[in-house]
Design an enzyme around this catalytic site. Structure first.
Site, PDB file in Angstrom:
ATOM      1  N   ARG A  99      23.601 -12.293   3.791  1.00 18.44           N
ATOM      2  CA  ARG A  99      22.833 -13.385   4.418  1.00 18.44           C
ATOM      3  C   ARG A  99      23.357 -13.673   5.823  1.00 18.44           C
ATOM      4  NH1 ARG A  99      22.340 -19.043   1.267  1.00 18.44           N
ATOM      5  NH2 ARG A  99      24.488 -19.278   1.974  1.00 18.44           N
TER       6      ARG A  99
ATOM      7  N   LYS B 191      20.838 -19.298   8.653  1.00 20.67           N
ATOM      8  CA  LYS B 191      21.835 -20.349   8.429  1.00 20.67           C
ATOM      9  C   LYS B 191      22.594 -20.513   9.747  1.00 20.67           C
ATOM     10  CE  LYS B 191      25.115 -21.626   4.804  1.00 20.67           C
ATOM     11  NZ  LYS B 191      24.752 -23.035   4.705  1.00 20.67           N
TER      12      LYS B 191
ATOM     13  N   GLU C  74      13.794 -28.906   0.932  1.00 23.98           N
ATOM     14  CA  GLU C  74      15.110 -28.830   0.280  1.00 23.98           C
ATOM     15  C   GLU C  74      15.848 -30.117   0.598  1.00 23.98           C
ATOM     16  OE1 GLU C  74      17.493 -25.681   1.950  1.00 23.98           O
ATOM     17  OE2 GLU C  74      16.944 -26.215   3.981  1.00 23.98           O
TER      18      GLU C  74
END
Ligand code: PMP
Length: 290
Positions: free
Chosen positions: A51, A150, A183
């Protein structure tokens, strides 16, 4: 003594510094990961490194290590800190450059690895569940910055966290620009309805959470059906159960949202079963290679 990895060298906490010209500091230009150490093993290291590299690729940031070298650096830093249980923060910043936003002046991205203790939530949160509220601050739209990146830029999540704190809540639900549930500020959200699990898909503004992926795997093994779908606040308010997932929080039951009781106001049976299955998965001793 804490050993912090910066670009191939270890530093003590008081000497670990970055340049004030680093674009990670100046503009939030960089990516990061948060990873857990359980019983001396690094949980889902491959998935976190994958990721990290995908986030970097998406923002055209070339990490100066191969994926294997990054895994070795992370493993080496965990060993240097002799941590059986803890938390790893990996950052890759654009590096030092000129004061302008143009990243072409940053010639050398920086890799930082910090191994520390995990700040656990009190046990009562897991036993009794928590209350959350919907924040007015929205998740960054995916057509501006994909939620799967991220990045070091968490300002809207921080705004939502401040709202939660001001309202006396631990976490805030963040909606996307269209008003669908995305989220929470640092966790993914799941609901249970009529025995099935539902969670917002990344296209609604959710990070591709590694704990979320683990829950989907565990749910599959428990013959539970998972749906990645569009969720509204109505779906949250009328859910039978709700819980949040994240590297730090693991699985935390939610028993109240915007003043509405979820289910019977206690952590639900399926949440509990998943929590037990998760505990067994992460607390199996996995030892680092010599
Ligand atoms: N959403 C956001 C915005 C996050 O920062 C995180 C990680 N703290 C998560 C979800 C959960 O992801 P993971 O399970 O990979 O930690």
């Amino acid at each position: 003594m804490m050993k912090i990895y910066i670009d191939g060298h270890y530093y003590e906490k008081h000497e670990a510094c970055v340049s004030v010209f680093d674009h990670g500091l100046l503009y939030g230009d960089g990516v990061f990961e948060g990873i857990r150490i359980y019983g001396g093993g690094i949980f889902k290291l491959d998935a976190h490194v994958r990721r990290l590299y995908q986030s970097a690729r998406a923002i055209l940031l070339e990490i100066p290590l191969s994926e294997q070298e990054m895994k070795d650096a992370i493993t080496g830093t965990v060993k240097a800190n002799d941590k059986e249980d803890g938390y790893i923060r990996v950052l890759v910043t654009r590096g030092a450059g000129a004061l302008g936003i143009d990243p072409s002046s940053c010639t050398k991205p920086s890799v930082i690895i910090i191994v520390g203790d995990i700040q656990l939530y009190p046990r009562s949160y897991y036993q009794e569940g928590i209350a959350v509220m919907t924040a007015a601050s929205r998740r960054m739209p995916s057509d501006c910055l994909d939620a799967r990146v991220k990045s070091l830029n968490y300002l809207n999540n921080i705004m939502a966290k401040l709202e939660a704190r001001q309202a006396g809540c631990l976490e805030a639900v963040m909606l996307n620009k269209e008003g669908y549930v995305a989220e929470c500020t640092g966790d993914n959200i799941f609901i249970v309805k009529d025995g099935d699990l539902y969670m917002p898909a990344p296209c609604y503004g959710a990070l591709d959470g590694i704990t979320m992926e683990t829950i989907i795997e565990l749910a599959g093994a428990m013959a539970l059906t998972c749906h990645q779908s569009a969720l509204t606040r109505y779906d949250l308010y009328t859910a039978d159960e709700c819980f949040l997932t994240g590297t730090g929080a693991e699985i935390i039951p939610v028993v109240q949202i915007d003043g509405r009781c979820i289910g019977d106001g206690k952590p639900g049976r399926i949440t509990h079963g998943l929590r037990e299955a998760f505990d067994k998965t992460v607390r199996q001793p996995v030892h680092l290679a010599a």
